[in-house]
Design a protein around this motif. Structure first.
Motif, PDB file in Angstrom:
ATOM      1  N   ILE A   1     -42.905 -40.973  -7.990  1.00  0.00           N
ATOM      2  CA  ILE A   1     -43.449 -40.118  -9.047  1.00  0.00           C
ATOM      3  C   ILE A   1     -44.603 -39.294  -8.487  1.00  0.00           C
ATOM      4  CG2 ILE A   1     -44.584 -40.058 -11.296  1.00  0.00           C
ATOM      5  CD1 ILE A   1     -43.085 -42.661 -11.959  1.00  0.00           C
ATOM      6  N   ARG A   2     -44.488 -37.993  -8.704  1.00  0.00           N
ATOM      7  CA  ARG A   2     -45.474 -37.044  -8.197  1.00  0.00           C
ATOM      8  C   ARG A   2     -46.070 -36.313  -9.391  1.00  0.00           C
ATOM      9  NH1 ARG A   2     -42.091 -35.383  -4.524  1.00  0.00           N
ATOM     10  NH2 ARG A   2     -41.300 -33.810  -5.954  1.00  0.00           N
ATOM     11  N   PHE A   3     -47.375 -36.091  -9.333  1.00  0.00           N
ATOM     12  CA  PHE A   3     -48.020 -35.272 -10.377  1.00  0.00           C
ATOM     13  C   PHE A   3     -48.429 -33.950  -9.778  1.00  0.00           C
ATOM     14  CE2 PHE A   3     -48.819 -39.582 -12.035  1.00  0.00           C
ATOM     15  CZ  PHE A   3     -48.302 -39.425 -13.304  1.00  0.00           C
ATOM     16  N   GLY A   4     -48.328 -32.898 -10.544  1.00  0.00           N
ATOM     17  CA  GLY A   4     -48.729 -31.579 -10.060  1.00  0.00           C
ATOM     18  C   GLY A   4     -47.747 -31.066  -9.030  1.00  0.00           C
ATOM     19  N   SER A   5     -48.082 -29.896  -8.455  1.00  0.00           N
ATOM     20  CA  SER A   5     -47.181 -29.329  -7.461  1.00  0.00           C
ATOM     21  C   SER A   5     -48.002 -28.609  -6.403  1.00  0.00           C
ATOM     22  CB  SER A   5     -46.210 -28.345  -8.123  1.00  0.00           C
ATOM     23  OG  SER A   5     -46.958 -27.359  -8.814  1.00  0.00           O
ATOM     24  N   GLY A   6     -47.350 -28.270  -5.328  1.00  0.00           N
ATOM     25  CA  GLY A   6     -48.015 -27.540  -4.248  1.00  0.00           C
ATOM     26  C   GLY A   6     -49.074 -28.391  -3.570  1.00  0.00           C
ATOM     27  N   ALA A   7     -50.181 -27.742  -3.249  1.00  0.00           N
ATOM     28  CA  ALA A   7     -51.240 -28.431  -2.510  1.00  0.00           C
ATOM     29  C   ALA A   7     -51.931 -29.483  -3.368  1.00  0.00           C
ATOM     30  CB  ALA A   7     -52.273 -27.414  -2.020  1.00  0.00           C
ATOM     31  N   ALA A   8     -51.906 -29.265  -4.694  1.00  0.00           N
ATOM     32  CA  ALA A   8     -52.613 -30.185  -5.583  1.00  0.00           C
ATOM     33  C   ALA A   8     -51.761 -31.390  -5.970  1.00  0.00           C
ATOM     34  CB  ALA A   8     -53.046 -29.448  -6.847  1.00  0.00           C
ATOM     35  N   ALA A   9     -50.542 -31.460  -5.439  1.00  0.00           N
ATOM     36  CA  ALA A   9     -49.647 -32.536  -5.840  1.00  0.00           C
ATOM     37  C   ALA A   9     -50.196 -33.898  -5.422  1.00  0.00           C
ATOM     38  CB  ALA A   9     -48.268 -32.314  -5.228  1.00  0.00           C
ATOM     39  N   VAL A  10     -50.020 -34.865  -6.305  1.00  0.00           N
ATOM     40  CA  VAL A  10     -50.447 -36.233  -6.013  1.00  0.00           C
ATOM     41  C   VAL A  10     -49.216 -37.129  -6.088  1.00  0.00           C
ATOM     42  CG1 VAL A  10     -51.819 -38.182  -6.804  1.00  0.00           C
ATOM     43  CG2 VAL A  10     -52.733 -35.872  -6.998  1.00  0.00           C
TER      44      VAL A  10
ATOM     45  N   ALA B   1     -48.056 -40.418  -6.741  1.00  0.00           N
ATOM     46  CA  ALA B   1     -48.644 -41.625  -7.333  1.00  0.00           C
ATOM     47  C   ALA B   1     -47.936 -42.876  -6.817  1.00  0.00           C
ATOM     48  CB  ALA B   1     -48.568 -41.551  -8.849  1.00  0.00           C
ATOM     49  N   VAL B   2     -46.612 -42.899  -6.901  1.00  0.00           N
ATOM     50  CA  VAL B   2     -45.844 -44.036  -6.368  1.00  0.00           C
ATOM     51  C   VAL B   2     -44.675 -43.489  -5.550  1.00  0.00           C
ATOM     52  CG1 VAL B   2     -46.455 -45.630  -8.215  1.00  0.00           C
ATOM     53  CG2 VAL B   2     -44.423 -44.209  -8.438  1.00  0.00           C
ATOM     54  N   ARG B   3     -44.164 -44.346  -4.667  1.00  0.00           N
ATOM     55  CA  ARG B   3     -43.083 -43.885  -3.781  1.00  0.00           C
ATOM     56  C   ARG B   3     -42.160 -45.062  -3.463  1.00  0.00           C
ATOM     57  NH1 ARG B   3     -45.310 -40.810   1.100  1.00  0.00           N
ATOM     58  NH2 ARG B   3     -44.949 -39.057  -0.304  1.00  0.00           N
ATOM     59  N   GLY B   4     -40.880 -44.776  -3.440  1.00  0.00           N
ATOM     60  CA  GLY B   4     -39.897 -45.748  -2.991  1.00  0.00           C
ATOM     61  C   GLY B   4     -39.957 -47.091  -3.701  1.00  0.00           C
ATOM     62  N   ILE B   5     -40.080 -47.030  -5.009  1.00  0.00           N
ATOM     63  CA  ILE B   5     -40.146 -48.282  -5.768  1.00  0.00           C
ATOM     64  C   ILE B   5     -38.729 -48.807  -6.027  1.00  0.00           C
ATOM     65  CG2 ILE B   5     -40.816 -49.341  -7.955  1.00  0.00           C
ATOM     66  CD1 ILE B   5     -43.264 -48.611  -6.476  1.00  0.00           C
ATOM     67  N   ASN B   6     -38.472 -49.999  -5.535  1.00  0.00           N
ATOM     68  CA  ASN B   6     -37.220 -50.687  -5.843  1.00  0.00           C
ATOM     69  C   ASN B   6     -37.572 -52.003  -6.501  1.00  0.00           C
ATOM     70  OD1 ASN B   6     -34.935 -49.110  -4.834  1.00  0.00           O
ATOM     71  ND2 ASN B   6     -36.012 -49.287  -2.875  1.00  0.00           N
TER      72      ASN B   6
ATOM     73  N   LEU C   1     -46.255 -46.353 -13.508  1.00  0.00           N
ATOM     74  CA  LEU C   1     -45.001 -47.090 -13.663  1.00  0.00           C
ATOM     75  C   LEU C   1     -44.747 -47.427 -15.124  1.00  0.00           C
ATOM     76  CD1 LEU C   1     -45.107 -49.524 -10.591  1.00  0.00           C
ATOM     77  CD2 LEU C   1     -43.727 -47.462 -10.889  1.00  0.00           C
ATOM     78  N   ILE C   2     -45.805 -47.836 -15.815  1.00  0.00           N
ATOM     79  CA  ILE C   2     -45.671 -48.131 -17.245  1.00  0.00           C
ATOM     80  C   ILE C   2     -45.245 -46.874 -18.002  1.00  0.00           C
ATOM     81  CG2 ILE C   2     -46.983 -48.691 -19.336  1.00  0.00           C
ATOM     82  CD1 ILE C   2     -46.548 -51.166 -17.795  1.00  0.00           C
ATOM     83  N   GLY C   3     -45.882 -45.741 -17.644  1.00  0.00           N
ATOM     84  CA  GLY C   3     -45.537 -44.464 -18.286  1.00  0.00           C
ATOM     85  C   GLY C   3     -44.083 -44.100 -18.070  1.00  0.00           C
ATOM     86  N   ALA C   4     -43.578 -44.398 -16.878  1.00  0.00           N
ATOM     87  CA  ALA C   4     -42.177 -44.087 -16.583  1.00  0.00           C
ATOM     88  C   ALA C   4     -41.253 -44.969 -17.415  1.00  0.00           C
ATOM     89  CB  ALA C   4     -41.910 -44.272 -15.099  1.00  0.00           C
ATOM     90  N   LEU C   5     -41.592 -46.245 -17.524  1.00  0.00           N
ATOM     91  CA  LEU C   5     -40.761 -47.162 -18.303  1.00  0.00           C
ATOM     92  C   LEU C   5     -40.790 -46.787 -19.787  1.00  0.00           C
ATOM     93  CD1 LEU C   5     -41.565 -50.602 -16.653  1.00  0.00           C
ATOM     94  CD2 LEU C   5     -39.295 -49.607 -16.952  1.00  0.00           C
TER      95      LEU C   5
ATOM     96  N   THR D   1     -43.184 -40.269 -18.530  1.00  0.00           N
ATOM     97  CA  THR D   1     -43.159 -39.561 -17.258  1.00  0.00           C
ATOM     98  C   THR D   1     -41.794 -39.765 -16.623  1.00  0.00           C
ATOM     99  OG1 THR D   1     -45.368 -40.503 -17.059  1.00  0.00           O
ATOM    100  CG2 THR D   1     -44.584 -39.164 -15.224  1.00  0.00           C
ATOM    101  N   ALA D   2     -41.142 -38.678 -16.293  1.00  0.00           N
ATOM    102  CA  ALA D   2     -39.847 -38.814 -15.628  1.00  0.00           C
ATOM    103  C   ALA D   2     -40.077 -38.994 -14.130  1.00  0.00           C
ATOM    104  CB  ALA D   2     -39.011 -37.563 -15.883  1.00  0.00           C
ATOM    105  N   PRO D   3     -39.313 -39.882 -13.489  1.00  0.00           N
ATOM    106  CA  PRO D   3     -39.454 -40.029 -12.042  1.00  0.00           C
ATOM    107  C   PRO D   3     -39.136 -38.712 -11.337  1.00  0.00           C
ATOM    108  CG  PRO D   3     -38.134 -41.804 -12.959  1.00  0.00           C
ATOM    109  CD  PRO D   3     -38.336 -40.803 -14.049  1.00  0.00           C
ATOM    110  N   SER D   4     -39.920 -38.395 -10.292  1.00  0.00           N
ATOM    111  CA  SER D   4     -39.627 -37.195  -9.504  1.00  0.00           C
ATOM    112  C   SER D   4     -38.461 -37.458  -8.561  1.00  0.00           C
ATOM    113  CB  SER D   4     -40.852 -36.777  -8.697  1.00  0.00           C
ATOM    114  OG  SER D   4     -42.033 -36.994  -9.417  1.00  0.00           O
ATOM    115  N   GLU D   5     -38.369 -38.705  -8.097  1.00  0.00           N
ATOM    116  CA  GLU D   5     -37.252 -39.094  -7.243  1.00  0.00           C
ATOM    117  C   GLU D   5     -36.689 -40.412  -7.758  1.00  0.00           C
ATOM    118  OE1 GLU D   5     -39.895 -39.691  -4.119  1.00  0.00           O
ATOM    119  OE2 GLU D   5     -40.613 -37.651  -4.467  1.00  0.00           O
ATOM    120  N   GLY D   6     -35.446 -40.680  -7.389  1.00  0.00           N
ATOM    121  CA  GLY D   6     -34.836 -41.945  -7.759  1.00  0.00           C
ATOM    122  C   GLY D   6     -34.546 -42.016  -9.232  1.00  0.00           C
ATOM    123  N   SER D   7     -34.166 -43.201  -9.673  1.00  0.00           N
ATOM    124  CA  SER D   7     -33.860 -43.326 -11.092  1.00  0.00           C
ATOM    125  C   SER D   7     -34.266 -44.687 -11.618  1.00  0.00           C
ATOM    126  CB  SER D   7     -32.376 -43.056 -11.334  1.00  0.00           C
ATOM    127  OG  SER D   7     -31.618 -43.560 -10.262  1.00  0.00           O
TER     128      SER D   7
END
Ligand SMILES: Nc1ncnc2c1ncn2[C@@H]1O[C@H](COP(=O)(O)OP(=O)(O)OP(=O)(O)O)[C@@H](O)[C@H]1O
Ligand SMILES: [Mg+2]
Lengths: 312, 296
Positions: free
Chosen positions: A73-82, A84-89, A111-115, A119-125
């Motif tokens: 999950i990524r917030f923002g875009s471009g240089a300001a992108a953060v 937040a989490v990556r590769g969560i299985n 993660l709670i927000g996604a569940l 917040t929609a995951p930027s990658e994965g499902s």
């Protein structure tokens, strides 16, 4: 808090007659009549269609399995992108109690927000009971650190909100609300406004408000961190009892190691940002657990393992 | 009388006994003194202060005092105003003037509230509403209601309608702006909460956005009530027939000077009553809300 025997795992919705008899001394059990209103599978059918129930009506009472697949999950875009989490299985069994433990800013709330579907995951499902999560719904209840009760509604008004949204008639709503307020020890405060309650009471109302919907997933984001130690302990015990009665899956975010271990079947450890899962710790402490559990040797050894993990 | 022993009741959360019951005679005296201090003293001070002002005014007018640029010779004394009030109260004109003004306020202010609140909620909630509906509002907003009077006279068939329109314009913008602000500053988490509890779009509006922005809307209504009166009185002075503003101006042209002051006082009292009514409705509609207090 009540120490009466738990409803056994196999009859979570069976009427607990003992509770009715013991109502004066130890008001408890709300599950039976809530079950009558909503039924075991009702949360899925009556709640958000976003995670619809794919199983048949007489499916086992336990629903609420969770599956993270390579979620980032990524917030923002471009240089300001953060990132937040990556590769969560992560797979969570239906009815499991999972704690997520990690340092500040590691993406626990994300993660709670996604569940919850905010917040929609930027990658994965991300799946709940095999259905992709797309938006918020009453089948996934959330309790935050700072309550978000409606200040203009009374305690009872807040608690019955979910039932009202579902079109349940007023008499039924009132009956169910009264019962669950009794269960969380707030029967006398039904007509109070949230601002008139203490922090612990507000969290109990939040919990009751979510539980009337019989969510398959109970999401808790540091719900007790703003409470004093004693109150927190009572709340933890209450939560465990309610979890047993309502047979829901719980994802509990905290940065308190004791709390994570005391509550959970499994503690998930998350690294600093970008958050990834660095390990998990099965908690084998026997249930039902009471506050004394934290003094056992087994608990201390789990805690030591946890510390070790977090140090890297 | 109350049983001294605590009943082992099933209500451990309820606080103990019924509080200190009787109390001795000395206590009663002290309490009476406390009440006197708390209630009688401020009331007495207020009364004395107002009385002194009245006496000062009476003296200035009676003696036709003059300080060069400031002359009191044409200012009616309060006693004359009182006599004028007695006359007016008896005549049917009084009801007619006050009734006309009230009707215009209700019509203009009511229309403004009916339009501004939904419009403000749409602008506050939806980006598209903000883009399309807000610009014309922003252009019109700086124009004072009073500046509309000439055009209003041309636009409307009757003077009555143009005065209601002026009142409407006066009330509209404060209500609109407060409503937008109320919706925008609503805690986002409350909307999220309603969504996780199964609320649909309509319920989010009716159950969350409307009650959540109500404190701000009520503030807008009470500001709008003030500006509505202000605008109405001006409009009545310029283009009116009947109405308390018209009465005040007519008194000037007819050189009934006590009636001028009487008109002013009535305008003040009616404005105050209307604002109080709004505040009262606010308290009644929001029992949960204590301004500046622990509302959330
Ligand atoms: N809406 C947002 N917009 C931009 N960045 C965000 C947003 N929400 C979270 N972040 C970023 O994502 C990262 C993870 O935030 P998150 O709130 O999930 O952390 P957390 O683990 O819950 O921390 P804490 O324990 O302090 O609550 C942070 O670096 C934060 O800056
Ligand atoms: Mg957080």
């Amino acid at each position: 808090m009540s120490t009466s025997a738990p409803a056994s795992a196999t009859h979570g919705f069976a009427p607990n007659l003992a509770a009715a008899h013991g109502a004066i001394a130890e008001p408890r059990i709300v599950a039976p009549s809530l079950g009558y209103i909503t039924g075991p599978g009702a949360a899925a059918t009556a709640g958000s269609p976003s995670v619809s129930d794919d199983s048949s009506a007489d499916a086992p009472p336990l629903s609420g399995s969770v599956e993270f697949r390579e979620v980032g999950i990524r917030f923002g875009s471009g240089a300001a992108a953060v990132q937040a989490v990556r590769g969560i299985n992560l797979s969570i069994r239906a009815g499991e109690f999972v704690s997520i433990l990690g340092p500040s800013g590691c993406g626990k709330s994300t993660l709670i927000g996604a569940l919850a579907g905010f917040t929609a995951p930027s990658e994965g499902s991300l799946f709940v009971d095999g259905q992709r999560v797309t938006r918020p719904g009453s089948d996934r209840g959330v309790v935050f650190q700072y309550h978000n009760l409606f200040p203009w509604k009374t305690v009872a008004g807040n608690v019955e909100f979910g039932l009202k949204m579902r079109g349940v008639g007023r008499p039924e709503r009132q009956a169910v609300t009264a019962e669950i307020l009794q269960r969380v020890g707030l029967a006398e405060f039904a007509r109070h406004y949230p601002a008139q309650l203490s922090g612990g009471m507000q969290q109990r109302v939040s919990l009751a408000r979510v539980l009337v919907n019989r969510p398959r997933l109970l999401l808790m984001d540091e719900p007790f961190s703003a409470l004093d130690a004693q109150c927190r302990l009572l709340m933890q015990e209450l939560l465990l009892e309610l979890w047993r009665e309502f047979r829901t899956t719980v994802v509990f975010v905290t940065h308190d190691i004791d709390e994570a271990i005391f509550l959970a079947d499994r503690v998930i450890l998350v690294s600093p940002r970008p958050g990834r899962i660095t390990g998990e710790l099965p908690v084998t402490l026997p249930r039902p657990r009471t506050a004394e559990a934290v003094t056992t040797a087994e608990f201390l050894s789990l805690k030591r393992t946890c510390f070790g993990h977090l140090r890297g | 009388m109350a049983p001294a022993s605590q009943a082992p009741g099933p209500h451990p959360l309820k606080s103990g006994g019924g509080g200190g019951g009787g109390g001795g005679g000395g206590g009663a005296l002290a309490r009476a003194w406390g009440i006197a201090q708390r209630w009688i003293a401020p009331v007495a001070c207020t009364a004395v202060s107002l009385a002194v002002c009245l006496v000062l005014w009476e003296m200035l007018s009676r003696n036709r005092m003059s300080f060069g640029f400031l002359r009191f010779e044409n200012v009616p004394a309060p006693s004359k105003v009182a006599v004028a009030f007695a006359h007016l109260a008896e005549s049917p004109k009084f009801i007619s003037h006050v009734g006309n003004s009230f009707f215009r306020i209700f019509a203009g202010f009511g229309l403004a509230a009916l339009l501004a609140i939904p419009l403000g909620m749409i602008i506050g909630r939806f980006q598209l509403g903000r883009w399309t509906l807000l610009p014309p509002m922003e252009v019109l907003r700086p124009i004072p209601a009073v500046a509309w009077i000439p055009l209003a006279i041309l636009m409307f068939a009757s003077g009555e309608q143009s005065m209601i329109f002026i009142t409407f314009v006066g009330a509209f913008f404060p209500i609109l702006i407060s409503t937008i602000h109320g919706v925008e500053s609503l805690d986002r988490r409350l909307i999220d909460a309603s969504l996780t509890l199964g609320a649909g779009p309509y319920s989010v509006f009716a159950e969350v956005i409307l009650p959540g922005s109500l404190p701000s809307i009520v503030t807008g209504l009470s500001i709008g009530m003030g500006t509505a009166w202000f605008s109405l009185v001006t409009a009545e002075m310029i283009s009116g027939q009947f109405g308390i503003g018209y009465y005040t101006w007519e008194s000037y042209t007819l050189q009934n000077y006590p009636d001028i002051v009487l008109g002013m006082i009535i305008i003040g009292v009616l404005g105050m009553a209307c604002s109080a009514a709004i505040r009262w409705v606010g308290v009644w509609a929001m029992p949960w809300y204590r301004p500046g207090g622990n509302s959330v």
